[in-house]
Design a protein around this motif. Structure first.
Motif, PDB file in Angstrom:
ATOM      1  N   MET A  32       0.846  -1.203   0.000  1.00 54.60           N
ATOM      2  CA  MET A  32       0.000   0.000   0.000  1.00 54.60           C
ATOM      3  C   MET A  32       0.881   1.253   0.000  1.00 54.60           C
ATOM      4  N   ALA A  33       0.631   2.139  -0.973  1.00 54.90           N
ATOM      5  CA  ALA A  33       1.427   3.373  -1.054  1.00 54.90           C
ATOM      6  C   ALA A  33       0.881   4.386  -0.064  1.00 54.90           C
ATOM      7  N   SER A  34       1.770   4.962   0.737  1.00 52.87           N
ATOM      8  CA  SER A  34       1.271   5.950   1.690  1.00 52.87           C
ATOM      9  C   SER A  34       1.868   7.315   1.359  1.00 52.87           C
ATOM     10  N   GLU A  35       1.490   8.276   2.206  1.00 52.23           N
ATOM     11  CA  GLU A  35       1.864   9.659   1.954  1.00 52.23           C
ATOM     12  C   GLU A  35       3.385   9.838   1.993  1.00 52.23           C
ATOM     13  N   ASN A  36       3.925  10.558   1.035  1.00 55.68           N
ATOM     14  CA  ASN A  36       5.351  10.888   1.067  1.00 55.68           C
ATOM     15  C   ASN A  36       5.572  12.051   2.033  1.00 55.68           C
ATOM     16  N   ALA A  37       6.844  12.286   2.370  1.00 53.10           N
ATOM     17  CA  ALA A  37       7.154  13.351   3.337  1.00 53.10           C
ATOM     18  C   ALA A  37       6.640  14.714   2.854  1.00 53.10           C
ATOM     19  N   ASP A  38       6.586  14.920   1.525  1.00 54.11           N
ATOM     20  CA  ASP A  38       6.130  16.225   1.020  1.00 54.11           C
ATOM     21  C   ASP A  38       4.616  16.293   0.813  1.00 54.11           C
ATOM     22  N   GLY A  39       3.899  15.287   1.323  1.00 57.34           N
ATOM     23  CA  GLY A  39       2.429  15.315   1.236  1.00 57.34           C
ATOM     24  C   GLY A  39       1.883  14.745  -0.060  1.00 57.34           C
ATOM     25  N   THR A  40       2.765  14.275  -0.952  1.00 58.14           N
ATOM     26  CA  THR A  40       2.284  13.703  -2.218  1.00 58.14           C
ATOM     27  C   THR A  40       2.144  12.180  -2.081  1.00 58.14           C
TER      28      THR A  40
ATOM     29  N   LYS B 241     -17.301  -6.292 -10.573  1.00 61.23           N
ATOM     30  CA  LYS B 241     -15.826  -6.215 -10.576  1.00 61.23           C
ATOM     31  C   LYS B 241     -15.359  -4.995 -11.364  1.00 61.23           C
ATOM     32  N   VAL B 242     -15.813  -3.855 -10.906  1.00 59.86           N
ATOM     33  CA  VAL B 242     -15.513  -2.595 -11.592  1.00 59.86           C
ATOM     34  C   VAL B 242     -14.018  -2.276 -11.469  1.00 59.86           C
ATOM     35  N   ASP B 243     -13.395  -1.904 -12.573  1.00 57.25           N
ATOM     36  CA  ASP B 243     -11.965  -1.568 -12.564  1.00 57.25           C
ATOM     37  C   ASP B 243     -11.752  -0.072 -12.338  1.00 57.25           C
ATOM     38  N   ILE B 244     -12.589   0.740 -13.018  1.00 60.35           N
ATOM     39  CA  ILE B 244     -12.400   2.199 -12.964  1.00 60.35           C
ATOM     40  C   ILE B 244     -13.674   2.804 -12.391  1.00 60.35           C
ATOM     41  N   PHE B 245     -13.534   3.607 -11.351  1.00 61.93           N
ATOM     42  CA  PHE B 245     -14.716   4.192 -10.698  1.00 61.93           C
ATOM     43  C   PHE B 245     -14.548   5.703 -10.686  1.00 61.93           C
ATOM     44  N   TYR B 246     -15.555   6.396 -11.231  1.00 61.14           N
ATOM     45  CA  TYR B 246     -15.436   7.849 -11.456  1.00 61.14           C
ATOM     46  C   TYR B 246     -16.672   8.519 -10.884  1.00 61.14           C
TER      47      TYR B 246
ATOM     48  N   VAL C 134     -13.940  -4.631  -2.759  1.00 58.43           N
ATOM     49  CA  VAL C 134     -13.768  -3.650  -3.838  1.00 58.43           C
ATOM     50  C   VAL C 134     -12.349  -3.737  -4.418  1.00 58.43           C
ATOM     51  N   SER C 135     -11.755  -4.915  -4.266  1.00 60.92           N
ATOM     52  CA  SER C 135     -10.352  -5.049  -4.676  1.00 60.92           C
ATOM     53  C   SER C 135     -10.170  -5.054  -6.199  1.00 60.92           C
ATOM     54  N   SER C 136     -11.284  -5.107  -6.950  1.00 62.76           N
ATOM     55  CA  SER C 136     -11.151  -5.038  -8.416  1.00 62.76           C
ATOM     56  C   SER C 136     -10.745  -3.635  -8.871  1.00 62.76           C
ATOM     57  N   LEU C 137     -10.955  -2.624  -8.029  1.00 61.36           N
ATOM     58  CA  LEU C 137     -10.697  -1.239  -8.434  1.00 61.36           C
ATOM     59  C   LEU C 137      -9.215  -1.018  -8.732  1.00 61.36           C
TER      60      LEU C 137
ATOM     61  N   TYR D  88     -10.955   8.820   0.193  1.00 59.08           N
ATOM     62  CA  TYR D  88     -11.230   8.101  -1.065  1.00 59.08           C
ATOM     63  C   TYR D  88     -10.033   7.185  -1.383  1.00 59.08           C
ATOM     64  N   TYR D  89      -8.840   7.730  -1.250  1.00 57.83           N
ATOM     65  CA  TYR D  89      -7.619   7.001  -1.581  1.00 57.83           C
ATOM     66  C   TYR D  89      -7.401   5.817  -0.629  1.00 57.83           C
ATOM     67  N   GLU D  90      -7.578   6.109   0.672  1.00 61.30           N
ATOM     68  CA  GLU D  90      -7.246   5.070   1.653  1.00 61.30           C
ATOM     69  C   GLU D  90      -8.353   4.044   1.829  1.00 61.30           C
ATOM     70  N   VAL D  91      -9.589   4.529   1.978  1.00 57.36           N
ATOM     71  CA  VAL D  91     -10.671   3.591   2.310  1.00 57.36           C
ATOM     72  C   VAL D  91     -11.220   2.909   1.055  1.00 57.36           C
ATOM     73  N   VAL D  92     -11.491   3.673   0.015  1.00 52.56           N
ATOM     74  CA  VAL D  92     -12.053   3.050  -1.192  1.00 52.56           C
ATOM     75  C   VAL D  92     -10.933   2.378  -1.998  1.00 52.56           C
ATOM     76  N   GLY D  93      -9.860   3.090  -2.214  1.00 50.87           N
ATOM     77  CA  GLY D  93      -8.779   2.572  -3.059  1.00 50.87           C
ATOM     78  C   GLY D  93      -7.787   1.696  -2.298  1.00 50.87           C
ATOM     79  N   ASN D  94      -7.953   1.630  -0.975  1.00 52.46           N
ATOM     80  CA  ASN D  94      -7.057   0.825  -0.136  1.00 52.46           C
ATOM     81  C   ASN D  94      -5.585   1.133  -0.405  1.00 52.46           C
ATOM     82  N   GLY D  95      -5.305   2.406  -0.747  1.00 48.67           N
ATOM     83  CA  GLY D  95      -3.928   2.828  -0.957  1.00 48.67           C
ATOM     84  C   GLY D  95      -3.302   2.297  -2.235  1.00 48.67           C
ATOM     85  N   ARG D  96      -4.102   1.656  -3.105  1.00 54.66           N
ATOM     86  CA  ARG D  96      -3.532   1.069  -4.328  1.00 54.66           C
ATOM     87  C   ARG D  96      -3.850   1.888  -5.575  1.00 54.66           C
ATOM     88  N   CYS D  97      -4.955   2.682  -5.472  1.00 55.78           N
ATOM     89  CA  CYS D  97      -5.488   3.291  -6.699  1.00 55.78           C
ATOM     90  C   CYS D  97      -5.215   4.788  -6.753  1.00 55.78           C
ATOM     91  N   PRO D  98      -4.514   5.240  -7.780  1.00 55.96           N
ATOM     92  CA  PRO D  98      -4.357   6.685  -7.939  1.00 55.96           C
ATOM     93  C   PRO D  98      -5.725   7.332  -8.194  1.00 55.96           C
TER      94      PRO D  98
END
Ligand code: PRX
Length: 648
Positions: free
Chosen positions: A1-9, A352-357, A379-382, A400-410
């Motif tokens: 899981m990608a988390s926040e970088n030191a510069d907030g990105t 099994k939705v891949d892209i959610f907008y 929701v791991s198909s996202l 949205y990033y952490e809970v829905v995307g589980n840290g995997r989805c930009p």
């Protein structure tokens, strides 16, 4: 899981990078540079993403600055429906799902393969022809999110008719104005719609509209809810009866790239909605390539954009963008919280939705209902998430990033408008680190410039007005029947630039942050409402003398509508009257424009020339300190105190 970088990105994960088309900033920069420095070559290459009958354009781009007219690929011939359906059927996707329809009530769904969708569209194109519809004629569409809506617009595209979709939540009056302005001879509608378990009337509203003199000769009615409706002989026709008689085959009309494609009405700073006109070639190219790059679409993936087809997001990213790419697109009739708050995630899991907008307003609502609703579902198909319609606050972005995307989805925070046709500023999901809340970088061919009111460039970090140098392929060509207004609204305020109507600032990395509308447009739950339209509805009430409507911040909807009203002699403030005024707006504009608050005032703040000073009303309505504002231009600064006292 990608988390926040030191510069907030946030960096795209290694796993994501494997999926992305543009996997580095350098690659983006190279393509972007080419799009700006060698646009002819760049766009000629990109045009390969579409199928053309003829690439006979003499010039890729031609711009008459003075007239505010421009063309892209003029002389090239293509058909949007062919690009969305036929080419995929011919290319082996005949039995692949094109459209998944998920009804309001769980358990009711229908899947249209590319082959089936094409045959329905061909039949309906013949139905339209049987009602006299020809290339260039306008067809009004007043339907909820059901497959017949997609079939209707694709059928129009096939025969070169110009569709004008009117959001099904709009009132009879709004429908009337749009039908009349576009001079539509045929209207496609249905008996009723479902929303959150409720049945809503549609045909009754249409009948009410048709009591007036209108341009409509024929009405085609989809039987959806099965409720009894009044049909008029010779004017009204049932969809299913017409379809059962229709010929099966209908050839595509060869359209010039610059032929009118569709009209979509949107709100501006005057009471009359603007009919934004898009043309076939540029629009199709814009949505086709932005869909591919913004969401890194890969063949076989399922894309779900929750927008209604009554808005541009539905046109571009429920329909034309995904289908042009051969994707499976999901169309949802219902709402996020029916039958429970897990409805979105249940759909993601089932299909099994891949892209959610979706829009920040929906994300805020889901965040408020609690993480457990997301966690209840798989929701791991996202793979990638999208946001559109309003600025997304960084805390909402992170949820949205952490809970829905589980840290995997930009997250593709896509900035664009009805007028831009397709995304113009966005973080390409795999190309660089994302900054929560920033739309970041321009798409290919877009040169954003942030200007001060005096037309000088705004220094880094300061708010200014977002403008775009030069037209791009999917930029609206005109306003239906009013090119002067088009010039006046978009090209005259900052000569040589397209003016977006939005405020923005650029940070020291060159990333763009959208700060919201700078004109009299209010964004309620991401829907564009013209203050002037609401004011016109209020003024139409017999008790109202003057009205001024302003946005106030709203935790859920982003902005809500606050109306100040003065009364005619003989009328007095009462709760009943205020409720009646709210009802008036709902009836005249539609429930989406419902004012949150109405304040009856003795006087409104005005300049000596009689102009209502809305920026002061904005401050008063939102409870912020209005005293810092210069009140010396007002005829009577004393009215401000009364307005503050009367705040509701
Ligand atoms: O204010 C901007 C906001 O939505 C407006 C366009 O509204 P409309 O034409 O209805 O189209 C909505 C969907 C494209 C813009 O002028 N807006 C749209 N996307 C964003 C946004 N504001 C901030 N960030 C966005 N990503």
């Amino acid at each position: 899981m990608a988390s926040e970088n030191a510069d907030g990105t946030y960096s795209p994960s290694e796993e994501y990078r494997k999926r992305t088309y543009i996997d580095s900033y350098a690659k983006y920069e190279e393509m972007y540079r080419k799009s700006i420095e060698e646009p002819e070559e760049f766009w000629t290459e990109q045009a390969e993403n579409l199928d053309w009958y003829s690439k006979g354009w003499k010039k890729v781009f031609d711009w008459n600055k003075k007239a505010s007219t421009f063309t892209w690929f003029k002389g090239g011939k293509l058909n949007a429906c062919y690009n969305c359906l036929d080419r995929h059927v011919e290319g082996g996707l005949k039995n692949t799902a094109a459209l998944i329809f998920e009804a309001d009530e769980p358990g009711n769904s229908r899947v249209y393969t590319y082959g089936l969708l094409l045959s329905e569209v061909e039949k309906f194109a013949n139905v339209l022809k049987s009602k006299g519809v020809k290339k260039g004629d306008r067809v009004a569409v007043y339907l909820p999110m059901i497959p017949e809506l997609a079939i209707t617009v694709l059928a129009c595209a096939r025969i070169g008719a110009v569709h004008s979709v009117v959001f099904s939540g709009f009132s009879t009056d709004s429908l009337f104005n749009r039908v009349q302005d576009s001079d539509s001879k045929v209207l496609v509608t249905c008996d009723g719609s479902y929303r959150g378990g409720k049945t809503l009337d549609m045909k009754g509203k249409v009948n009410e509209m048709l009591e007036r003199e209108t341009s409509v000769d024929s009405v085609i009615v989809v039987k959806h809810t099965g409720k009894d409706v009044v049909m008029e002989d010779g004017r009204d026709f049932w969809w299913h009866e017409e379809m059962s008689k229709a010929d099966l085959k209908c050839p595509c009309e060869q359209m010039d790239a610059e032929d009118p494609f569709f009209i979509l009405y949107t709100s501006g700073s005057t009471g009359k909605p603007k009919g934004v006109l898009h043309t076939v070639g540029g629009y199709m190219l814009g949505v086709t390539i932005t869909f591919k790059y913004a969401f890194d679409y890969r063949p076989g993936e399922t894309h779900w954009c929750t927008a209604d087809l009554g808005w541009i997001t539905g046109h571009s990213y429920v329909l034309y963008g995904p289908l042009s790419n051969g994707a499976t697109t999901l169309m949802f009739e219902g709402v996020p919280n029916y039958p429970d708050n897990g409805r979105f995630w249940e759909i993601v899991e089932n299909w099994k939705v891949d892209i959610f907008y979706t829009a920040p307003t929906a994300i805020r609502m889901m965040r408020k209902s609690g993480d457990e609703w997301v966690r209840k579902h798989d929701v791991s198909s996202l793979k990638v998430l999208g946001s559109v319609g309003e600025p997304i606050d960084s805390s909402v972005w992170k949820w949205y990033y952490e809970v829905v995307g589980n840290g995997r989805c930009p997250i593709a925070d896509t900035y664009w408008q009805t007028e831009t046709g397709s995304h113009i500023i966005l973080p390409l999901p795999g190309a660089w680190n994302q900054k929560p809340g920033s739309a970041m970088k321009p798409f290919f061919g877009i040169e954003p410039v942030i200007l001060n009111e005096d037309k000088t460039p705004t220094p880094v970090g300061q708010d200014g007005r977002l403008c775009i140098k030069k037209p791009w392929p999917s930029c609206a060509r005109t306003l239906w029947g009013d090119h002067e207004k088009y010039k006046e609204t978009y090209w005259n305020p900052y000569p040589g630039y397209y003016f977006s109507g939005d405020g923005a600032r650029q940070d020291s990395d060159g990333d763009i942050w959208i700060t919201g509308r700078v004109d009299d447009v209010i964004s309620v739950a991401g829907h564009r409402i013209g203050a002037a339209e609401v004011e016109a509805a209020l003024i139409a009430h017999p008790a109202v003398s003057e009205a001024a409507v302003v946005p106030i911040p709203d935790e859920m909807k982003g902005e809500a509508i606050y109306g100040f009203v003065t009364l005619k002699n003989g009328f007095e403030d009462s709760e009943e009257l205020r409720n009646d005024l709210v009802k008036q707006v709902r009836n005249e504009v539609g429930p989406i424009a419902t004012p949150k608050t109405i304040q009856i005032a003795e006087e409104l703040p005005k300049t000596r020339s009689g102009k209502i000073v809305r920026r002061m009303l904005r401050k008063i309505a939102s409870g912020s300190d209005f005293r810092s504002m210069d009140a010396s231009t007002l005829v009577d600064p004393g009215v401000l105190d009364d307005l503050v006292k009367g705040r509701r």
